[in-house]
Scaffold this active site. Sequence first.
Site, PDB file in Angstrom:
ATOM      1  N   THR A 295      33.083  40.691  38.525  1.00  0.00           N
ATOM      2  CA  THR A 295      34.025  39.667  38.785  1.00  0.00           C
ATOM      3  C   THR A 295      33.207  38.397  38.368  1.00  0.00           C
ATOM      4  OG1 THR A 295      34.864  38.152  40.492  1.00  0.00           O
ATOM      5  CG2 THR A 295      33.088  39.655  41.247  1.00  0.00           C
TER       6      THR A 295
ATOM      7  N   ARG B  12      36.553  31.496  43.556  1.00  0.00           N
ATOM      8  CA  ARG B  12      37.279  31.645  44.941  1.00  0.00           C
ATOM      9  C   ARG B  12      36.580  30.869  45.920  1.00  0.00           C
ATOM     10  NH1 ARG B  12      38.198  37.521  47.337  1.00  0.00           N
ATOM     11  NH2 ARG B  12      36.061  37.946  46.583  1.00  0.00           N
TER      12      ARG B  12
HETATM   13  O1  F6P Z   1      38.188  36.711  41.264  1.00  0.00           O
HETATM   14  C1  F6P Z   1      38.357  36.024  40.174  1.00  0.00           C
HETATM   15  C2  F6P Z   1      39.298  34.873  40.203  1.00  0.00           C
HETATM   16  O2  F6P Z   1      39.337  34.419  38.953  1.00  0.00           O
HETATM   17  C3  F6P Z   1      39.037  33.859  41.082  1.00  0.00           C
HETATM   18  O3  F6P Z   1      37.855  32.878  40.525  1.00  0.00           O
HETATM   19  C4  F6P Z   1      40.286  33.065  41.178  1.00  0.00           C
HETATM   20  O4  F6P Z   1      40.323  32.298  42.505  1.00  0.00           O
HETATM   21  C5  F6P Z   1      41.274  34.259  41.401  1.00  0.00           C
HETATM   22  O5  F6P Z   1      40.502  35.183  40.647  1.00  0.00           O
HETATM   23  C6  F6P Z   1      42.605  34.091  40.437  1.00  0.00           C
HETATM   24  O6  F6P Z   1      43.322  34.890  40.669  1.00  0.00           O
HETATM   25  P1  F6P Z   1      44.652  35.259  39.744  1.00  0.00           P
HETATM   26  O7  F6P Z   1      44.426  35.132  38.176  1.00  0.00           O
HETATM   27  O8  F6P Z   1      45.166  36.646  40.218  1.00  0.00           O
HETATM   28  O9  F6P Z   1      45.743  34.068  40.126  1.00  0.00           O
END
Ligand code: F6P
Length: 320
Positions: A126, A172
Amino acid sequence: MIKKIAVLTSGGDAPGMNACLRAVIRAGLYNGKDMYVVYDGLRGLVEGQIEQVNKDFTQDIINRGGTIIRSARLPEFKQPEVSERAANILKDFEIDVLVGIGGDGTFRGLNDLAKNGIKVIGIPGTIDNDVGSTEQTIGFSTALNTICECVDKLKDTSGSHQRCSLIEVMGRHCGDLAMYAALAEGAEGVICVEHPLKEEVLFRKLRKMKAQNKSHAIILVSENLLDINELAKKIEKETGFDTRTEVLGRLQRGGSPTAEDRVLAARMGARSISIALDEKVGSRIIGIRAGKIIDLPIEEAVQMEHEHTHGLRDLIDMLQ
Ligand code: F6P
């Protein structure tokens, strides 16, 4: 005897997932095992999207961003009947071990599978670097470099116009991307959970910079904390600095992985197979600590909170 091993990627994709997939598949084949991939993460697992692969499948993927077996989020996996269904599918395919590459959410899903009698191994992938059981996740290095490339470019235009740039980065609820980028860029400020906004301190500093006719100011802001457009308006009002905002968004998740991410992926991927083959060892989560690849029991690893690099905050404050 362990014969069949499957691998999936789940949660937000991260650069280096393909390099890790390659390492897992090649290490498994090298040890004479039948290797399988699960498409579309935990969702694909529940749907039975499982396919046997050979070495050709891993050709020319080491430098590719994203994940060629795709990823998905499946919040419903928490429901006992869903994880039980997934475990039964693995049993139907006679898969002996499942390797999952992803973050916290993926590991919780893997833990549910372990409770249903499946041997699982988790590899942290991640960009957020927010996994408790490891000092570094696959993808963090690349995302950090991407942020730095963007900030370097923004500095050019900020400087030309004597502006303050507020730059929102992902993570996040973890400030590592913001803090490491602030350090790597010599930013004037960073706002994240670990280094919260002190408005007066920030305004005082920007007023001083304005008075000294500094060419620009760069402030890194972690996502999910505050509205950067509102903060920009306040900065303009309080400091006189013309201010612009940028949200880097999912750009941070793309791109060819750095050599550091590729090597980490190779080391962690190979470790997953040595654990898979050891029948005395149960379900584990892989990590890196003080440069060494480690593994921990999954039920212990999923309880751990990410520890922040000692002294990072003080270093940022000292060098700002
Ligand atoms: O966990 C990786 C991440 O890119 C986080 O930094 C971010 O908050 C989230 O995923 C966004 O998720 P998605 O692309 O599913 O909206």
